[in-house]
Design an enzyme around this catalytic site. Sequence first.
Site, PDB file in Angstrom:
ATOM      1  N   TRP A 452       0.905  -1.206   0.024  1.00 57.36           N
ATOM      2  CA  TRP A 452       0.013   0.152   0.121  1.00 57.36           C
ATOM      3  C   TRP A 452       0.847   1.194   0.064  1.00 57.36           C
ATOM      4  O   TRP A 452       0.543   2.284   0.658  1.00 57.36           O
ATOM      5  CB  TRP A 452      -0.830   0.112   1.376  1.00 57.36           C
ATOM      6  CG  TRP A 452      -1.869  -1.133   1.165  1.00 57.36           C
ATOM      7  CD1 TRP A 452      -2.643  -1.510   0.173  1.00 57.36           C
ATOM      8  CD2 TRP A 452      -2.016  -2.024   2.478  1.00 57.36           C
ATOM      9  NE1 TRP A 452      -3.428  -2.798   0.644  1.00 57.36           N
ATOM     10  CE2 TRP A 452      -2.930  -3.044   1.985  1.00 57.36           C
ATOM     11  CE3 TRP A 452      -1.341  -2.332   3.513  1.00 57.36           C
ATOM     12  CZ2 TRP A 452      -3.192  -4.059   2.753  1.00 57.36           C
ATOM     13  CZ3 TRP A 452      -1.881  -3.450   4.297  1.00 57.36           C
ATOM     14  CH2 TRP A 452      -2.529  -4.214   3.963  1.00 57.36           C
ATOM     15  N   HIS A 453       1.821   1.230  -0.852  1.00 52.68           N
ATOM     16  CA  HIS A 453       2.881   2.433  -0.824  1.00 52.68           C
ATOM     17  C   HIS A 453       2.733   3.065  -2.255  1.00 52.68           C
ATOM     18  O   HIS A 453       4.060   3.179  -2.816  1.00 52.68           O
ATOM     19  CB  HIS A 453       4.145   1.946  -0.425  1.00 52.68           C
ATOM     20  CG  HIS A 453       4.201   1.566   0.855  1.00 52.68           C
ATOM     21  ND1 HIS A 453       5.112   0.646   1.684  1.00 52.68           N
ATOM     22  CD2 HIS A 453       3.325   1.637   2.037  1.00 52.68           C
ATOM     23  CE1 HIS A 453       4.701   0.706   2.945  1.00 52.68           C
ATOM     24  NE2 HIS A 453       3.820   1.103   3.194  1.00 52.68           N
ATOM     25  N   GLN A 454       1.644   3.094  -3.025  1.00 53.73           N
ATOM     26  CA  GLN A 454       2.054   3.631  -4.397  1.00 53.73           C
ATOM     27  C   GLN A 454       2.469   5.065  -4.219  1.00 53.73           C
ATOM     28  O   GLN A 454       2.203   5.901  -3.570  1.00 53.73           O
ATOM     29  CB  GLN A 454       0.308   3.516  -4.780  1.00 53.73           C
ATOM     30  CG  GLN A 454      -0.138   2.284  -5.077  1.00 53.73           C
ATOM     31  CD  GLN A 454      -1.730   2.306  -5.775  1.00 53.73           C
ATOM     32  OE1 GLN A 454      -1.520   2.486  -6.871  1.00 53.73           O
ATOM     33  NE2 GLN A 454      -2.514   2.082  -4.830  1.00 53.73           N
TER      34      GLN A 454
END
Length: 517
Positions: A452-454
């Site tokens: 979840w680190h776009q």
Amino acid sequence: MSSELKKHHFDFIVCGAGTAGSVVAGRLAENPEVEVLLIEAGGGDEHPHVLEPGNWPLNLGSERDWNFVGAANPHLNDRKIPLNMGRGLGGGSSVNVMLWARGHKNDWEDFAAQSGDPAWNYASALKIYQRVEDYQGACDPVRRGKGGPVHVAPVRDAQPIANAMLSAAAGMGIPVFDNPNGAMMEGRGGAALNDLIVKDGRRNSIYRAYVAPRRGQPNLTVLTDTLVSRVLFRDQRAIGVQTISNGQTECFYANHEVILSLGAVNTPKVLMQSGVGPEEELQRHGIALVQQLPGVGANHQDHVSFAVIFEYATPQAVGYGGSEATLYWSSDSTLRLPDMFHCQVEFPVPSAETASLGVPVHGWTMFAGLAHPESRGRVKLSGPNVTDAPIIEPNTLSHPADLRNALENIRFVQELGAQAPFKGLVKGESLPGKLNTQSLEHYARNAAVTYWHQCGTAKMGQDAMSVVDGQLRVYGVQGLRIADASIMPHVTSGNTMAPCVVIGERAVEAIRATYDI
């Protein structure tokens, strides 16, 4: 609040009340002379799944999640992987695993080099971190801060599995540190118990740290359940935004600037739908070109990880949020940045595709993660309207080096989990087990999930694919800045919330210098 709102003119309009947007709006509103509008697509944060640290998984798939899904990816056996992103006051900081990970020294040195601006270097980032932190751990005046808005505390009373992981790492020659945000991230890496944004047993999001204390000030207006549909331009200057709320379209105007803090998917989407981006992409959807910027939507990056799952000998409790220990390491001592980013989670977390392979009822997960994947993706448009969903092509594992590194990382974690400190606590490894290279490759493609680190889709830099300069101003237009993870030239080493706080603070420094406020 939107029903009461009569004002349509502000000095600054901040779009998105996530991590960076909350910093920008909260800091600008410190000056009572400055009129700030903060617009958020989602709702409030008064929800037990937000406030209770252990409830974070229950936000996934809820109305507090944009529920993005990546396009079918041939490198992941045609899987479409979920790409959850926070929607609501606090954004990711209201739904994430609460980890405060400040990035590696050389992440910041890279940002300074790419932007040509020393204000991004490690010494500058360190000063910002010292200013924003209210650190509850061991005193380290050189590296940690006290009295800032962000309450950061080390994991307390860690579960046995977290401490066993640190002992196991030490047994493999990896140094153990008393926190993951000091000296550990100035060298080759190490293992440590996590720092979390948990205060008095509750999540203390970045919205709660920066904006909530100022709600009620006459110079700060916060609109929730309001979607930014596009940036309004007069010639090449951003003059405001168009929004949709309850089916009603409204326009709000900025005397000085519009700041986009919508995240690595919605920031490029809104830019393109406003006429700023790659000309071909805009033409395809009949959008009039305001400014040709081929880098908008390109350079999409994300941390990828692969679950190695172990079965407990007897059921164990789950600690704060369930992720209490982290390991960053450079597999080669000559690397400038750690290539391994492994997170421990105190329950089994298979992907949808690996869930049928025999997951224990009681177990723990070590996510074998790539700290700096080489694969690059893209965000594209499916249409010109705000309701047209973005197309996200993460291209995970498209670079051959990433698959090679994935297998090395999985094998490393399998070795870690077999170390003596786990004896009596862990029965054995459940997934993936002993597999040949071909079978392990197949497992990796099915197990790959996002951390979840776009980021990276409107990158800061000086080349033709850069979207913003070192002051975070969008090239070729006036009155428009970006402050969120999309400006990162490359993903930072570790979770992205803390670096997004720095990005917000840097934006405010630049804005204050520009307008002398």
